[in-house]
Design a protein around this motif. Sequence first.
Motif, PDB file in Angstrom:
ATOM      1  N   LEU B 169     -13.565 -69.122 -42.203  1.00 46.33           N
ATOM      2  CA  LEU B 169     -13.945 -67.798 -42.682  1.00 46.33           C
ATOM      3  C   LEU B 169     -14.850 -67.147 -41.638  1.00 46.33           C
ATOM      4  O   LEU B 169     -15.859 -67.726 -41.236  1.00 46.33           O
ATOM      5  CB  LEU B 169     -14.664 -67.903 -44.030  1.00 46.33           C
ATOM      6  N   LEU B 171     -17.172 -63.924 -40.579  1.00 42.41           N
ATOM      7  CA  LEU B 171     -17.940 -62.793 -41.094  1.00 42.41           C
ATOM      8  C   LEU B 171     -18.474 -61.972 -39.932  1.00 42.41           C
ATOM      9  O   LEU B 171     -18.925 -62.559 -38.936  1.00 42.41           O
ATOM     10  CB  LEU B 171     -19.142 -63.291 -41.890  1.00 42.41           C
ATOM     11  N   ARG B 175     -15.899 -55.337 -35.390  1.00 37.50           N
ATOM     12  CA  ARG B 175     -14.494 -55.706 -35.589  1.00 37.50           C
ATOM     13  C   ARG B 175     -13.892 -56.393 -34.366  1.00 37.50           C
ATOM     14  O   ARG B 175     -13.106 -57.325 -34.493  1.00 37.50           O
ATOM     15  CB  ARG B 175     -13.695 -54.446 -35.948  1.00 37.50           C
ATOM     16  N   CYS B 182     -11.890 -64.933 -34.621  1.00 37.90           N
ATOM     17  CA  CYS B 182     -10.663 -65.362 -35.312  1.00 37.90           C
ATOM     18  C   CYS B 182      -9.701 -66.010 -34.320  1.00 37.90           C
ATOM     19  O   CYS B 182      -9.089 -67.051 -34.611  1.00 37.90           O
ATOM     20  CB  CYS B 182      -9.981 -64.172 -35.990  1.00 37.90           C
ATOM     21  N   GLY B 193      -8.345 -68.451 -38.180  1.00 36.77           N
ATOM     22  CA  GLY B 193      -9.556 -67.661 -38.380  1.00 36.77           C
ATOM     23  C   GLY B 193      -9.230 -66.506 -39.302  1.00 36.77           C
ATOM     24  O   GLY B 193      -8.305 -65.741 -39.035  1.00 36.77           O
ATOM     25  N   VAL B 194      -9.957 -66.377 -40.393  1.00 34.98           N
ATOM     26  CA  VAL B 194      -9.674 -65.363 -41.408  1.00 34.98           C
ATOM     27  C   VAL B 194     -10.906 -64.479 -41.579  1.00 34.98           C
ATOM     28  O   VAL B 194     -11.995 -64.975 -41.897  1.00 34.98           O
ATOM     29  CB  VAL B 194      -9.325 -66.030 -42.756  1.00 34.98           C
ATOM     30  N   TYR B 195     -10.743 -63.183 -41.352  1.00 42.71           N
ATOM     31  CA  TYR B 195     -11.852 -62.270 -41.615  1.00 42.71           C
ATOM     32  C   TYR B 195     -12.197 -62.332 -43.097  1.00 42.71           C
ATOM     33  O   TYR B 195     -11.324 -62.188 -43.954  1.00 42.71           O
ATOM     34  CB  TYR B 195     -11.469 -60.837 -41.231  1.00 42.71           C
ATOM     35  N   ALA B 196     -13.473 -62.541 -43.407  1.00 42.87           N
ATOM     36  CA  ALA B 196     -13.869 -62.750 -44.809  1.00 42.87           C
ATOM     37  C   ALA B 196     -15.064 -61.899 -45.202  1.00 42.87           C
ATOM     38  O   ALA B 196     -15.814 -62.259 -46.108  1.00 42.87           O
ATOM     39  CB  ALA B 196     -14.144 -64.227 -45.050  1.00 42.87           C
ATOM     40  N   GLY B 197     -15.245 -60.773 -44.512  1.00 41.75           N
ATOM     41  CA  GLY B 197     -16.273 -59.843 -44.954  1.00 41.75           C
ATOM     42  C   GLY B 197     -17.352 -59.589 -43.923  1.00 41.75           C
ATOM     43  O   GLY B 197     -17.391 -60.194 -42.852  1.00 41.75           O
ATOM     44  N   ARG B 198     -18.216 -58.662 -44.273  1.00 41.53           N
ATOM     45  CA  ARG B 198     -19.332 -58.306 -43.404  1.00 41.53           C
ATOM     46  C   ARG B 198     -20.392 -59.398 -43.399  1.00 41.53           C
ATOM     47  O   ARG B 198     -20.400 -60.271 -44.270  1.00 41.53           O
ATOM     48  CB  ARG B 198     -19.949 -56.987 -43.884  1.00 41.53           C
ATOM     49  N   ARG B 200     -23.326 -59.338 -44.327  1.00 39.29           N
ATOM     50  CA  ARG B 200     -24.134 -59.414 -45.545  1.00 39.29           C
ATOM     51  C   ARG B 200     -23.485 -60.317 -46.584  1.00 39.29           C
ATOM     52  O   ARG B 200     -24.115 -60.648 -47.592  1.00 39.29           O
ATOM     53  CB  ARG B 200     -24.370 -58.022 -46.131  1.00 39.29           C
ATOM     54  N   ASN B 201     -22.239 -60.703 -46.372  1.00 40.28           N
ATOM     55  CA  ASN B 201     -21.584 -61.658 -47.260  1.00 40.28           C
ATOM     56  C   ASN B 201     -21.504 -63.059 -46.650  1.00 40.28           C
ATOM     57  O   ASN B 201     -20.653 -63.871 -47.048  1.00 40.28           O
ATOM     58  CB  ASN B 201     -20.195 -61.148 -47.641  1.00 40.28           C
ATOM     59  N   GLN B 204     -23.213 -66.691 -49.009  1.00 39.62           N
ATOM     60  CA  GLN B 204     -22.447 -67.558 -49.903  1.00 39.62           C
ATOM     61  C   GLN B 204     -21.482 -68.454 -49.137  1.00 39.62           C
ATOM     62  O   GLN B 204     -21.137 -69.531 -49.625  1.00 39.62           O
ATOM     63  CB  GLN B 204     -21.726 -66.755 -50.979  1.00 39.62           C
ATOM     64  N   VAL B 205     -21.069 -68.023 -47.957  1.00 45.57           N
ATOM     65  CA  VAL B 205     -20.192 -68.885 -47.154  1.00 45.57           C
ATOM     66  C   VAL B 205     -21.009 -70.070 -46.632  1.00 45.57           C
ATOM     67  O   VAL B 205     -20.563 -71.214 -46.675  1.00 45.57           O
ATOM     68  CB  VAL B 205     -19.544 -68.080 -46.011  1.00 45.57           C
ATOM     69  N   VAL B 227      -7.311 -70.473 -47.332  1.00 46.01           N
ATOM     70  CA  VAL B 227      -7.127 -69.247 -48.099  1.00 46.01           C
ATOM     71  C   VAL B 227      -5.658 -69.143 -48.496  1.00 46.01           C
ATOM     72  O   VAL B 227      -4.774 -69.246 -47.638  1.00 46.01           O
ATOM     73  CB  VAL B 227      -7.548 -68.006 -47.282  1.00 46.01           C
TER      74      VAL B 227
END
Lengths: 230, 230
Positions: B169, B171, B175, B182, B193-198, B200-201, B204-205, B227
């Motif tokens: 994941l 973050l 971009r 990724c 490699g998977v984009y999983a948010g900004r 600020r997220n 939790q990862v 995923v």
Amino acid sequence: MTFESIPLPDVADLAVGILGGTGDQGKGLAYRFARAGHRVLVGSRSTERGEAAAAAIASMIGVTGTVSGAANPEAARSSDVVIVAVPWEGHAATVASLRQSLAGKVVIDCVNPLGFDAKGPYPLRVPEGSAAEQTESLLPESRVCAAFHHVSAVLLSDPTVERVEQDVLVLGDDREAVGVVCALAGRIPGMRGVYAGRLRNAAQVEAMTANLIAINRRYKVHAGLRVTDL
Amino acid sequence: MTFESIPLPDVADLAVGILGGTGDQGKGLAYRFARAGHRVLVGSRSTERGEAAAAAIASMIGVTGTVSGAANPEAARSSDVVIVAVPWEGHAATVASLRQSLAGKVVIDCVNPLGFDAKGPYPLRVPEGSAAEQTESLLPESRVCAAFHHVSAVLLSDPTVERVEQDVLVLGDDREAVGVVCALAGRIPGMRGVYAGRLRNAAQVEAMTANLIAINRRYKVHAGLRVTDL
């Protein structure tokens, strides 16, 4: 013990209640459990809306279980296992109001406290740590677990989707209750219930839904998680 | 855009620096990138230990890239992309001390701020929100992403494991930098490699590593995440 060798209880006869069963997530779960042959009680704030949602689910392809609707307290009382799928707004008030109906039962919280702004989704701070821990603090006589956070309501509700290929992370401190929840997840074809830690580790599982939404937006998918090496 | 259709940059020629490259996670990542043919710089607080770790990695099965050791600042300066894999204790001090060496570079934080007690692992509170956001606040001239939190050091370092079958994941708010990360993850066979948010997220990862440790302990595995629907 390998994953497959850990015995799980037979939960085929358990009646599953879903509080907030008229929301997308609740309706999707109700459909899948009814399709797996469970007796399902769709709870709502209003008996009429619960009954309407139940009738709609009962008419869907593949449903073999009985689906009935009720107000949340009645749905809670008449079920063996109860899934809390209400909106985060009002979560505490709804859960607190059902303390007596839920006493002694396995209660599964699947609520994701999320906010949305121009930059997308983000986890909300929860004073108790997580929605699941809030539920645990409000239901001291219940056996609280957390699970079903990441299952896409779109996939759950799509009758052409025969297998929902993802794992359900199950959190809880009551090992027997965790076994029940893992077994329940396994009733949905394609799903496995995987023990993923104590309830104090629920916050990041709830919050991870924000990441899955980010993935969905970037790649135009309905992302879930599979645990590898298991 | 589907996952496969999103173009990623060619990163084959990038030199990968790993700060804290003598720890389990750092060594494992160094090995995998060296095996994928990258020039790898193993950073450590001490030049000697960095060089010793580099020599050990260079002698492992399948390594085709050049592996050299250095003190962290030199490893940072001589690399195109830098992975922060230092222990959480000392994270802020180490990162802050490297601000100039890391200016302008893509910096990947993979640190998981975790505590352990009798009940097992749990996430630590981080004032900035996450280790990655701490790094971002300390390195305003760098392009900070977060990734590689969940990869098992045991699997990474095992030369008999040819494919590391899990997703990474990624973050980040930049971009182009996310694309680089990724692509780098995709250099390790089996990984995506998977984009999983900004950023600020990211919290939790990072924290989810506690759940993966709980899974590892319960089922005796080296769990990672894939995923689904991607």
